[in-house]
Each structure stands twice: as structure tokens, then as C-alpha cells.
Design an enzyme around this catalytic site. Structure first.
Site, PDB file in Angstrom:
ATOM      1  N   THR A 246      12.046  41.163  15.613  1.00 56.15           N
ATOM      2  CA  THR A 246      10.655  41.477  16.642  1.00 56.15           C
ATOM      3  C   THR A 246      11.657  41.375  17.709  1.00 56.15           C
ATOM      4  O   THR A 246      11.979  42.026  18.070  1.00 56.15           O
ATOM      5  CB  THR A 246       9.872  40.034  16.607  1.00 56.15           C
TER       6      THR A 246
ATOM      7  N   LYS B 160      15.928  36.391  10.945  1.00 56.72           N
ATOM      8  CA  LYS B 160      15.582  36.895  12.267  1.00 56.72           C
ATOM      9  C   LYS B 160      14.582  35.499  13.382  1.00 56.72           C
ATOM     10  O   LYS B 160      14.671  34.267  12.787  1.00 56.72           O
ATOM     11  CB  LYS B 160      14.307  37.569  12.751  1.00 56.72           C
TER      12      LYS B 160
ATOM     13  N   THR C 218       8.514  32.788  14.756  1.00 58.79           N
ATOM     14  CA  THR C 218       8.420  32.621  13.168  1.00 58.79           C
ATOM     15  C   THR C 218      10.250  32.987  12.799  1.00 58.79           C
ATOM     16  O   THR C 218      10.789  34.496  13.834  1.00 58.79           O
ATOM     17  CB  THR C 218       8.766  33.900  12.562  1.00 58.79           C
TER      18      THR C 218
ATOM     19  N   GLU D  70      16.571  31.987  23.159  1.00 64.30           N
ATOM     20  CA  GLU D  70      16.109  32.544  24.195  1.00 64.30           C
ATOM     21  C   GLU D  70      17.097  32.170  25.566  1.00 64.30           C
ATOM     22  O   GLU D  70      17.048  31.334  25.860  1.00 64.30           O
ATOM     23  CB  GLU D  70      14.511  32.051  24.367  1.00 64.30           C
TER      24      GLU D  70
ATOM     25  N   ASN E 173       9.627  33.419  28.608  1.00 64.64           N
ATOM     26  CA  ASN E 173       8.177  32.403  28.112  1.00 64.64           C
ATOM     27  C   ASN E 173       7.488  33.133  28.909  1.00 64.64           C
ATOM     28  O   ASN E 173       6.273  32.847  28.614  1.00 64.64           O
ATOM     29  CB  ASN E 173       8.594  31.077  27.409  1.00 64.64           C
TER      30      ASN E 173
ATOM     31  N   SER F 245       2.616  39.657  29.026  1.00 65.78           N
ATOM     32  CA  SER F 245       2.509  39.852  30.329  1.00 65.78           C
ATOM     33  C   SER F 245       2.808  41.393  30.127  1.00 65.78           C
ATOM     34  O   SER F 245       3.917  41.867  29.474  1.00 65.78           O
ATOM     35  CB  SER F 245       2.310  40.019  31.374  1.00 65.78           C
TER      36      SER F 245
END
Lengths: 411, 411
Positions: free
Chosen positions: B155, B181, B192, B278, B406, B411
Site C-alpha cells: 500500500t 507489507k 495492516t 513511517e 500521519n 489529504s
């Protein structure tokens, strides 16, 4: 920028009979900084405290607990700059030496002095500097010294936090004044949440001991900025006993008035810390109701409050329901039926049902959520629909500035 | 930028006998995106899985568990774009409809199909689009389809994650290939963590069931990016049974070889998620040893791994010992003697004792800590000195980019 928090106005802080406060510049860590605060309590004063649960409990906290168990306190000494935590036996010796010096200065017993430190950890307290600053702090002692004192206990808070309340009990006017400091549950090196709340009412020690726990539970122990717990956290409730008759009946109307005032003021002081949280742009109240017991309500409220994903979504004013539901789901309440719970977002008098039956509420429209998220103070209300218990936790959002403040902190 | 993680090279991914993989563009949520992956397993294949503990367990996870309990799987169907979580009964019906469609396409039973979804939650799966994409995915099925498949399940991962290992067991060459992933434990809406590991060895079902739990515990359940747990997390271990004799003795040398390979590959796949966490700039290993039991080791490792203060300090390459000690202290191990534990920082072959006896190690100099912190992969080793248990948790640091990713996500 603190969220809806103004600096205190000196005239609005009320003296508490039996309490005098003085500050000084002792150069504990830096020059030209008000880093030493002395609080003198009239004879007959009583106090009770709650302290950090961190296993790395700082030296002053250890000494403070021991002194509170020994005798009624007559003085508090608070330094900033050095937390005296992670300092082993030498740290305890230094905290005790500070108490002896205060005792000598004020002509009281060393055990009647409660020490508090906040600042960098893993460094030793320069007792000689603290002692050298005591005469100036003593000379500055005055009944209306709260304004100076709430500045004196600040470290990296952007604003001092202090407030007063007054109430009539029978024919007496009873005053409550409190101050707090802290901008994260732990302010990394300049650690620590400190809270002091004094009243001139006369409260029996068993009631005071009970009240300090209840008030802490509903205030300082219901806030979080980043989930970290300081080594030095302390909350002290003082009753100088200068006004009115002794309150010793828990069921009495007098005690219920005192109880309400103390809890309200403690909550104000605790929320002020969240409003001034590191990088905060929003105050979030997570109110969980309908739980089997208070513990599970707190567990779920804290899971939501600690979720970096929820906190960053609030920073972005994004009504990201999935993140809230996911946090409720992983909170660890294992028999929770997610199809029964309901979630609302509320702000500024408007409340919107956002989730029910395991998913987005049928009536929910994204515009309503977006409108609520624009506010600076937002409530997430969660009804677990399985009992009568409830709990509320306050936190702030998670912004670029949080990372900036904490990544740059020591540089 | 992922921390020391390279994209897989197609030639280095090894086919697993009995496994064929195909992908297609089904426009589940966006056009022109490979969002549908089909995996076909040879008859006789066995599988075992571990799934999210989140109470908001997604519909495909519920169906997957039920199908795994019913029969041996012959196919897996994975879609991105929509997570089919927080979707109630309609969600379960949609997941089952997807399985029926795959079953019809491949001529197998619907219960032999395992469904997986990842993407936005609280939205319904467009089953018609998924079904329309199945013929193309089926047509693309091939034994060396891992390279396409590991792209198909991505993703917002910045890199696909796939690796192979091969080992000789007796006169047979056994192959293990896996893919995963995820870039946070939960990737907010595009939620996920998914992990798939297939081998052509023939492993008895009881051993497979046990091994999937052990491997998950030591890999996917030992990582954290932000402490959030997705509604869809799944890890599936597949043994097609195409190579060699059945391995049904836990004490056998054959099983120990398989066990070692599966755990090593699962750890690689799990760490790849952290490396691609992230905003990650550093991979941190928190290795706790000398504990009374594994639970308390994990509790302390996770407290350190989840502390935003520790994570921001690592982002800043700041050897901020106070934050590490504070996190150990509040981890909730109540009888922990902080004066006995020791802490080291290690990287690039160098290890430095940083804390002992409740404070900074006497031998510690800040320059040594600063040198270690400059590395991209750092170990925090903590010896509790009270037992023989140990546990390691992997996490990444906390950067501006984490907040940016995050806060901007929807957006």
C-alpha cells in the site's frame, strides 16, 4: 502555543493563611534564573502526597515520602535545573543535606522539610549552591508569593500555572490556591510534573490522605502528553488549618465542599499541563462511559490518548474514525463487543454520533466530523454499553513541534 | 528513506514448488494500480496463521480463521485499497463472496480460499470489481510470480519486501520464500501488516500450527513502529509438501532446520517492515536479558520501544540515557531493582556500558555514546540481572516525517 491557557494574573492569586512563599536565584544549573523556591507552612499544617510510580524514583521523592511519614511538614524546598534522579546514595544524601540546611535556616526539624527537584537527571545536585541561595529565598517569604513561586518552579513550561478558588463553609471563607509545572508527563531531562495545592481549611489527616489520592486520580493521574512517566512526579495537598473547625467527617457537607473544590482545582492544574503540552495545538478529552469498571474505562481512554495515529490525526483536524476505533479495539479489553459500543465527537456545544454497530454511524456525514475537528478543545465520548463505570483522560495532539522539541532538547 | 533495505531482485526470489502467484489491476479503489493478488496452492498444501488481537477484527480475518479451521487452503486472495474492516455483517458477506468467486474460477471449494484485505477501513469492499479482476489474476499465475506479488500487496510501503532462503535437508533442497507489507504496525487507513511465508517442505499440521506461533512471536510480534495494532494483521505459513518426506517429529534434525529457516526469514520480513517504518531513519534493537521470564523482558523492551522520548532522541542521534532509564523504570515491572540492572549501547561492533547502579556508568563518556548513536542500526542491551529469560524487540526512531505522513495521510 498553549491551548486556551493564559498566564496567571498576580492580583487574582489568593494567599492561603499559613503559607508563605519565597524564591531566589541559586545558579543551580544556570545563572540569572529563579531556580529555588521555599514554602513555609504554619505550625499545625498537615500535608499528604502522591508520587511517581517509576522504579527510577528520584532521591528527593524517596526523602519526601520518608519525611511525610515521620512528621507534619513545616517547609517545602523546590529546585529546578537538576532533578537529582539516577544519582544513587549520593543523591539521597544530597536531598537530606538540603533539608537540614532549610531546617537550620527556619529553626525547624529536618524531617519537617519536604524536598523536590526537577531538571536534568543523572547529575548530582550542587547542594552548596542550593544552601547559598536559601537566605535570599527566606528573606523573600511572603503570603502573596504564589505568583513568584509558580514562576520559580517552571522549567521548559511556556507559561506558569497557578490558580485560586474561594468558598464559604459556614461563616468561614476558605481559600484554595495551587500551582503546577510540567509540559510532558516527563519533560525528558528537565523532567517532572509537580503539583502543589494548599488550603487554609483544617482537615483531619485521614481525610487529607484519602483526598490527595482521589484528587490525583481524577486529575494528574488522568492526563498524558506522551505516555512517559517522570522519575520525580509529585503532587502535594496542604491544609494549614488556620480557618474554621476541623473537618473530620467524610460524610459532612463541609468535607464535600472541600472535596469538590480540591478536585476542581487539581483538574484545572492538571489540564493546564496538557494545554501547555509539548507542541500541543489541541486539548482532547477522552470520556469513556458504560464500562464494567473504572479500570477498563481508563484502559480504553489511555489507548486512544496514547495512539500516535489518533494524536497526529487531531493535529491535522482529520476526523479519522478508523484510528479511534482501532485504538479502542487494541486497548486490551478482551471481551469487548465492538458492535455494541458507540462513539461521539463533540466540541463547542455540538455532539455527533460517529460510530455504532462496529462501523461508521449511518447518520454520520464527514462534514460534521470535520466541523468539530476544527475546534481547539474536542471530546471523544465512548459508550461501552456494558456497565455503569466511567473515566475521563485528557491529552493533547501530536505535532511537528513535539518532535522538534524532543529531538532538539539537549542540543 | 528505508534503513538499509533494498528492493528485491527478481532473479533472487526462488519459486516454491506448489505455489503459483498472479496479480491484476482491479481498480478496487484507484485505477492503474496492481491491487489484486491471487496465490494458488497445490493440492495437499497445509497452512497455519496468526492474526490481529484487535477487537475490531476485520471481516476477511474472521473468514480466514473460519476457513483455516475447516479445510486445507488451496488459494489466497489479497486486495489492497479497501481493508473491509469496521464493516459489520455486510463485510463478512463480501469476504465470503470473494472466496466463492475465487473458488469458482479455480474449481475448488470456497472454504479452501483465504481472503485478505488492506486499505482504508470503514468502507465496503467492491466485490464486483474484485471478481472482475480475477480472470486476469488467474491468467497471470506463475511459479516465479513472487516479484509481482510482493508489489501487488504493497500500500504505502516505500519498498516491496520479499526474500528467499534455500537449505538442504538430507538429499532434498528445500526452498522458503516470504513476503510482507506494512510500514507501521497499523498503516492508519491503508492499514495492516501482512506476512506470507511458503516452503515446499512437507510439515505435519500440528508442527506447522506450533511453528507459525513461535515464528510470529519472534518476528512480527516483536516489532513496533508506533504501538498501534491493525485490524487486519495476518501472518500465514504455508507448506506445500512437494519436496521430501513428511516432517512430523518436533525433535528431529529436519524440523530444527526448517524451524531455523522459517524464524530467520520471518525475522527478516518483520525487520523489513521496521526498516521501512513511517519516517524511519534508524533501526533500533532492544535486547533485554537476565529477566525472570520472557514476558517481563518484552514488557521492558516495548516500554523503551514505544517511548516517544526515546524514539525522538534516537532520531536526533542523542545518547539520552535518562529517557531510556525512565522508560525501563515505568515499564510496570514492579519489583525491579534498578540498582542492579545494566544498560549498553552497541553498534557496528562496538558496545559501551552506559548505565549501572541506578545511574550513569562510571566508565561512560558521552563521546562514546555519541559515536554509537551516529549509526543507522543500534542495539540497546539491557541486563536485568535477575534470571535467565530474554527477548528482543525491533523498532525505528520517531522523526518529523512520521508526523508529516500521519497528519497528511488522508489529504
Amino acid at each position: 502555543m498553549p491551548v486556551n491557557l493564559q498566564p496567571p494574573i498576580a492580583d487574582q492569586l489568593l494567599a492561603v493563611e499559613g503559607v508563605r512563599l519565597g524564591t531566589a536565584e541559586a545558579a543551580i544549573r544556570k545563572l540569572n534564573r529563579r531556580d529555588l523556591t521555599l514554602i513555609e507552612l504554619a505550625e499545625g499544617s498537615r500535608a499528604a502526597g502522591v508520587f511517581t510510580q517509576n522504579r527510577f524514583c528520584a532521591a528527593p521523592v524517596q526523602v519526601c515520602k520518608s519525611h511525610l511519614a515521620t512528621t507534619s511538614p513545616r517547609a517545602l524546598v523546590i529546585n529546578t535545573g537538576v532533578a537529582n534522579a539516577g544519582t544513587g546514595e549520593q543523591g539521597v544524601a544530597n536531598a537530606k543535606a538540603s533539608c537540614r540546611a532549610v531546617a537550620k535556616e527556619l529553626g525547624i526539624a529536618a524531617e519537617a522539610v519536604l524536598p523536590f527537584s526537577t531538571g536534568v537527571i543523572l547529575e548530582h545536585l550542587p547542594v552548596d549552591k542550593l544552601v547559598a541561595g536559601l537566605p535570599a529565598a527566606k528573606a523573600a517569604l511572603k503570603a502573596d508569593g504564589w505568583y513568584e513561586a509558580c514562576h520559580g518552579i517552571m522549567t521548559t513550561d511556556t507559561l506558569p500555572k497557578c490558580a485560586s478558588r474561594q468558598v464559604s463553609i459556614g461563616r468561614h471563607t476558605v481559600t484554595f490556591t495551587g500551582m503546577s509545572k510540567g509540559a510532558g508527563m516527563i519533560r525528558p531531562n528537565m523532567a517532572t510534573m509537580l503539583g502543589y495545592l494548599a488550603t487554609d481549611a483544617k482537615i483531619a489527616q485521614p481525610l487529607l490522605d484519602k483526598l490527595v489520592r482521589e484528587a490525583a486520580d481524577l486529575s494528574f493521574n488522568s492526563i498524558t502528553v506522551d505516555g512517559d512517566t517522570s522519575t520525580n512526579d509529585s503532587f502535594i495537598l496542604i491544609a494549614t488549618g488556620q480557618v474554621g473547625a476541623e473537618i473530620d467527617d467524610e460524610a459532612s457537607r463541609e468535607f464535600q465542599i472541600v472535596r469538590g473544590e480540591v478536585i476542581a482545582l487539581a483538574q484545572w492544574l492538571a489540564q493546564a499541563i496538557v494545554r501547555d503540552g509539548e507542541g500541543a495545538t489541541k486539548l482532547m478529552s477522552i470520556a469513556v462511559e458504560g464500562g464494567k469498571d473504572r479500570d477498563e474505562c481508563r484502559q480504553i481512554a489511555y489507548a486512544v490518548a496514547h495512539s500516535p495515529l489518533v494524536k497526529t490525526a487531531f493535529f491535522a483536524s482529520d476526523p479519522n474514525l478508523g484510528r479511534i476505533l482501532a485504538a479502542i479495539g487494541y486497548a486490551g479489553v478482551n471481551d469487548l463487543d465492538v458492535n455494541k459500543l458507540r462513539v461521539w465527537l463533540a466540541a463547542d456545544g455540538e455532539e455527533v454520533l460517529v460510530a455504532e454497530q462496529g462501523g461508521r454511524a449511518v447518520s454520520y456525514v464527514e462534514e460534521a466530523g470535520a466541523r468539530i475537528m476544527k475546534n481547539a478543545e474536542i471530546t471523544i465520548r465512548i459508550d461501552l454499553a456494558r456497565g455503569g463505570a466511567e473515566a475521563t483522560v485528557w491529552t493533547c495532539d501530536f505535532s511537528y513541534d513535539y518532535v522538534k522539541i524532543n529531538a532538539d532538547y539537549r542540543s
